[in-house]
Design a protein around this motif. Structure first.
Motif, PDB file in Angstrom:
ATOM      1  N   ARG A  10      29.798  32.313  42.371  1.00 20.77           N
ATOM      2  CA  ARG A  10      30.534  32.631  43.800  1.00 20.77           C
ATOM      3  C   ARG A  10      31.791  32.756  43.912  1.00 20.77           C
ATOM      4  O   ARG A  10      32.201  33.748  44.257  1.00 20.77           O
ATOM      5  N   GLY A  13      32.762  35.778  41.737  1.00 17.50           N
ATOM      6  CA  GLY A  13      32.544  36.960  42.477  1.00 17.50           C
ATOM      7  C   GLY A  13      33.335  37.456  43.343  1.00 17.50           C
ATOM      8  O   GLY A  13      33.669  38.624  43.722  1.00 17.50           O
ATOM      9  N   MET A  14      33.898  36.399  44.078  1.00 13.90           N
ATOM     10  CA  MET A  14      34.834  36.549  45.119  1.00 13.90           C
ATOM     11  C   MET A  14      36.201  37.043  44.511  1.00 13.90           C
ATOM     12  O   MET A  14      36.662  38.022  45.104  1.00 13.90           O
ATOM     13  N   VAL A  16      36.553  38.730  41.893  1.00 11.31           N
ATOM     14  CA  VAL A  16      36.301  40.171  41.203  1.00 11.31           C
ATOM     15  C   VAL A  16      36.194  41.178  42.622  1.00 11.31           C
ATOM     16  O   VAL A  16      36.823  42.230  42.660  1.00 11.31           O
ATOM     17  N   ALA A  17      35.962  40.578  43.715  1.00 13.07           N
ATOM     18  CA  ALA A  17      35.747  41.580  44.790  1.00 13.07           C
ATOM     19  C   ALA A  17      36.931  41.736  45.364  1.00 13.07           C
ATOM     20  O   ALA A  17      37.479  42.741  45.939  1.00 13.07           O
ATOM     21  N   ILE A  18      38.166  40.670  45.208  1.00 18.87           N
ATOM     22  CA  ILE A  18      39.228  40.857  45.660  1.00 18.87           C
ATOM     23  C   ILE A  18      40.062  41.899  44.946  1.00 18.87           C
ATOM     24  O   ILE A  18      40.540  42.691  45.720  1.00 18.87           O
ATOM     25  N   ILE A  20      38.695  44.483  43.075  1.00 21.77           N
ATOM     26  CA  ILE A  20      38.102  45.598  43.182  1.00 21.77           C
ATOM     27  C   ILE A  20      38.446  46.278  44.643  1.00 21.77           C
ATOM     28  O   ILE A  20      38.758  47.552  44.789  1.00 21.77           O
ATOM     29  N   SER A  21      38.637  45.501  45.564  1.00 22.94           N
ATOM     30  CA  SER A  21      38.766  45.873  46.872  1.00 22.94           C
ATOM     31  C   SER A  21      40.317  46.468  46.948  1.00 22.94           C
ATOM     32  O   SER A  21      40.762  47.467  47.585  1.00 22.94           O
ATOM     33  N   MET A  24      40.462  49.562  45.256  1.00 22.61           N
ATOM     34  CA  MET A  24      39.506  50.774  45.965  1.00 22.61           C
ATOM     35  C   MET A  24      40.429  51.041  47.307  1.00 22.61           C
ATOM     36  O   MET A  24      40.383  52.493  47.752  1.00 22.61           O
ATOM     37  N   GLY A  48      44.752  37.942  49.094  1.00 19.42           N
ATOM     38  CA  GLY A  48      43.505  37.603  48.919  1.00 19.42           C
ATOM     39  C   GLY A  48      42.961  36.188  48.270  1.00 19.42           C
ATOM     40  O   GLY A  48      42.172  35.585  48.739  1.00 19.42           O
ATOM     41  N   HIS A  52      41.369  33.241  49.919  1.00 18.10           N
ATOM     42  CA  HIS A  52      40.226  32.567  49.390  1.00 18.10           C
ATOM     43  C   HIS A  52      40.405  31.254  49.036  1.00 18.10           C
ATOM     44  O   HIS A  52      39.383  30.452  49.319  1.00 18.10           O
TER      45      HIS A  52
END
Length: 68
Positions: A10, A13-14, A16-18, A20-21, A24, A48, A52
């Motif tokens: 988890r 994943g967070m 990686v999401a930071i 990627i965003s 983006m 980020g 987090h």
């Protein structure tokens, strides 16, 4: 063991999401021909991670209270 792996995935994943965003956001700015600077991508990623980290600290304090 399974719970520790779930928490680790988890957190990973967070992160990686930071990342990627942030990229983006640059892609969207590029698509709409808006100005951007690469240091802002670095700033978005650091912000980020900072947010987090605060969330993780608050969750760990909450879980410690529930264990007692």
């Amino acid at each position: 063991m399974l719970l520790k792996r779930s928490v680790t995935m988890r957190i990973f994943g967070m992160f990686v999401a930071i990342i990627i965003s942030a990229f983006m956001a640059v892609g969207i700015a590029e698509y709409y021909h808006q100005p951007y600077n690469w240091y802002l991508v670095f700033l978005m990623i650091l912000t980020g991670f900072f947010i987090h980290t605060i969330i993780l600290i608050l969750e760990s304090e909450n879980s410690e209270e529930n264990e007692l």
